[in-house]
Scaffold this motif. Structure first.
Motif, PDB file in Angstrom:
ATOM      1  N   THR A 126      47.772 -76.758  -9.146  1.00 15.94           N
ATOM      2  CA  THR A 126      47.050 -77.682  -9.777  1.00 15.94           C
ATOM      3  C   THR A 126      46.780 -77.109 -11.429  1.00 15.94           C
ATOM      4  O   THR A 126      46.840 -75.911 -11.588  1.00 15.94           O
ATOM      5  CB  THR A 126      45.703 -77.962  -9.162  1.00 15.94           C
ATOM      6  OG1 THR A 126      44.721 -76.680  -9.358  1.00 15.94           O
ATOM      7  CG2 THR A 126      45.737 -78.294  -7.799  1.00 15.94           C
ATOM      8  N   LYS A 127      46.568 -78.166 -12.321  1.00 21.10           N
ATOM      9  CA  LYS A 127      46.234 -77.754 -13.734  1.00 21.10           C
ATOM     10  C   LYS A 127      44.934 -76.916 -13.520  1.00 21.10           C
ATOM     11  O   LYS A 127      44.779 -76.075 -14.469  1.00 21.10           O
ATOM     12  CB  LYS A 127      45.949 -78.783 -14.387  1.00 21.10           C
ATOM     13  CG  LYS A 127      47.509 -79.741 -14.743  1.00 21.10           C
ATOM     14  CD  LYS A 127      47.121 -81.019 -15.455  1.00 21.10           C
ATOM     15  CE  LYS A 127      46.489 -80.669 -16.906  1.00 21.10           C
ATOM     16  NZ  LYS A 127      46.398 -81.990 -17.738  1.00 21.10           N
ATOM     17  N   ASP A 128      44.035 -77.167 -12.942  1.00 15.45           N
ATOM     18  CA  ASP A 128      42.764 -76.585 -12.841  1.00 15.45           C
ATOM     19  C   ASP A 128      43.068 -75.065 -12.357  1.00 15.45           C
ATOM     20  O   ASP A 128      42.248 -74.206 -12.844  1.00 15.45           O
ATOM     21  CB  ASP A 128      41.751 -77.187 -11.672  1.00 15.45           C
ATOM     22  CG  ASP A 128      41.174 -78.511 -12.077  1.00 15.45           C
ATOM     23  OD1 ASP A 128      41.173 -78.733 -13.360  1.00 15.45           O
ATOM     24  OD2 ASP A 128      40.762 -79.036 -11.468  1.00 15.45           O
ATOM     25  N   ALA A 129      44.180 -74.877 -11.549  1.00 14.75           N
ATOM     26  CA  ALA A 129      44.206 -73.469 -11.213  1.00 14.75           C
ATOM     27  C   ALA A 129      44.622 -72.550 -12.157  1.00 14.75           C
ATOM     28  O   ALA A 129      44.340 -71.527 -12.336  1.00 14.75           O
ATOM     29  CB  ALA A 129      45.071 -73.362  -9.976  1.00 14.75           C
ATOM     30  N   ASP A 187      43.955 -73.295 -15.605  1.00 12.98           N
ATOM     31  CA  ASP A 187      42.599 -73.032 -16.219  1.00 12.98           C
ATOM     32  C   ASP A 187      41.780 -71.938 -15.647  1.00 12.98           C
ATOM     33  O   ASP A 187      41.122 -71.344 -16.577  1.00 12.98           O
ATOM     34  CB  ASP A 187      41.972 -74.543 -16.531  1.00 12.98           C
ATOM     35  CG  ASP A 187      42.864 -75.377 -17.371  1.00 12.98           C
ATOM     36  OD1 ASP A 187      43.578 -75.089 -18.054  1.00 12.98           O
ATOM     37  OD2 ASP A 187      42.563 -76.659 -17.051  1.00 12.98           O
ATOM     38  N   HIS A 188      41.603 -71.923 -14.359  1.00 13.78           N
ATOM     39  CA  HIS A 188      40.941 -70.945 -13.659  1.00 13.78           C
ATOM     40  C   HIS A 188      41.399 -69.500 -13.798  1.00 13.78           C
ATOM     41  O   HIS A 188      40.679 -68.747 -14.204  1.00 13.78           O
ATOM     42  CB  HIS A 188      40.806 -71.232 -12.140  1.00 13.78           C
ATOM     43  CG  HIS A 188      39.945 -70.118 -11.482  1.00 13.78           C
ATOM     44  ND1 HIS A 188      38.814 -70.033 -11.537  1.00 13.78           N
ATOM     45  CD2 HIS A 188      40.584 -69.308 -10.548  1.00 13.78           C
ATOM     46  CE1 HIS A 188      38.417 -68.857 -10.695  1.00 13.78           C
ATOM     47  NE2 HIS A 188      39.548 -68.297 -10.070  1.00 13.78           N
ATOM     48  N   HIS A 214      52.062 -74.974 -13.640  1.00 10.47           N
ATOM     49  CA  HIS A 214      51.744 -75.975 -12.632  1.00 10.47           C
ATOM     50  C   HIS A 214      52.796 -76.966 -12.906  1.00 10.47           C
ATOM     51  O   HIS A 214      52.871 -77.520 -14.113  1.00 10.47           O
ATOM     52  CB  HIS A 214      50.428 -76.663 -12.581  1.00 10.47           C
ATOM     53  CG  HIS A 214      50.263 -77.929 -11.742  1.00 10.47           C
ATOM     54  ND1 HIS A 214      50.633 -77.810 -10.476  1.00 10.47           N
ATOM     55  CD2 HIS A 214      49.992 -78.977 -12.147  1.00 10.47           C
ATOM     56  CE1 HIS A 214      50.578 -79.121 -10.057  1.00 10.47           C
ATOM     57  NE2 HIS A 214      50.224 -79.877 -10.999  1.00 10.47           N
ATOM     58  N   TYR A 266      52.662 -77.733 -17.036  1.00 16.11           N
ATOM     59  CA  TYR A 266      51.262 -77.134 -17.621  1.00 16.11           C
ATOM     60  C   TYR A 266      51.181 -75.777 -17.570  1.00 16.11           C
ATOM     61  O   TYR A 266      51.318 -75.109 -16.148  1.00 16.11           O
ATOM     62  CB  TYR A 266      49.902 -77.824 -16.880  1.00 16.11           C
ATOM     63  CG  TYR A 266      48.615 -77.510 -17.554  1.00 16.11           C
ATOM     64  CD1 TYR A 266      48.390 -78.029 -18.772  1.00 16.11           C
ATOM     65  CD2 TYR A 266      47.787 -76.592 -16.997  1.00 16.11           C
ATOM     66  CE1 TYR A 266      47.104 -77.784 -19.215  1.00 16.11           C
ATOM     67  CE2 TYR A 266      46.665 -76.685 -17.470  1.00 16.11           C
ATOM     68  CZ  TYR A 266      46.442 -77.147 -18.756  1.00 16.11           C
ATOM     69  OH  TYR A 266      44.955 -76.857 -19.414  1.00 16.11           O
TER      70      TYR A 266
END
Length: 129
Positions: free
Chosen positions: A80-83, A85-86, A126, A110
């Motif tokens: 994911t994109k959140d991954a 960013d994390h 991602h 991303y």
């Protein structure tokens, strides 16, 4: 058909650099192949190896020991994109240098671009739908 089994990185400190990738991405060491000049990590689809500089001689590559410049780019895909960013601040806290903050590419990925503690380039990606 051939497939990629390993990407090996020559490292000044194989223990520290393999530990960096273990901490950031959660990879597991392949202890059965550990040696004084090698560490291997299971990435799930292929493996990532770290060779001490002694391996230059072992592989008859001593003429290339001091080659300069970026020679490869490691890519780590996440779900994911959140991954992305994390993981960027996790990598920076573990010793990475952020080169380019997460962004959407023209080819619809991303990604972020970083340097590991020994200056090797890697991306966290991602693929967008």
């Amino acid at each position: 058909m051939a497939h990629l089994s390993y990407v090996n990185v020559f490292a000044r400190d194989i223990e520290a650099l393999s530990d960096f990738y273990r901490r950031v991405f959660g990879f597991v060491e392949i202890e059965a192949i550990r040696s004084p000049i090698f560490r291997g990590l299971d990435t799930g689809r292929s493996s990532l190896g770290f060779n001490a500089h002694d391996a230059y001689d072992l592989l008859q590559l001593s003429d290339f020991r001091n080659a300069v410049g970026v020679k490869f780019l490691l890519n780590f895909d996440v779900d994911t994109k959140d991954a992305v960013d994390h993981l960027v601040p996790v990598a920076v806290a573990a010793g990475a240098t952020l080169v380019k903050a997460p962004y959407e590419t023209y080819y619809h990925w991303y990604q972020a671009v970083l340097l590991d503690p020994e200056g090797n380039v890697f991306r966290i990606n991602h693929v967008l739908s």
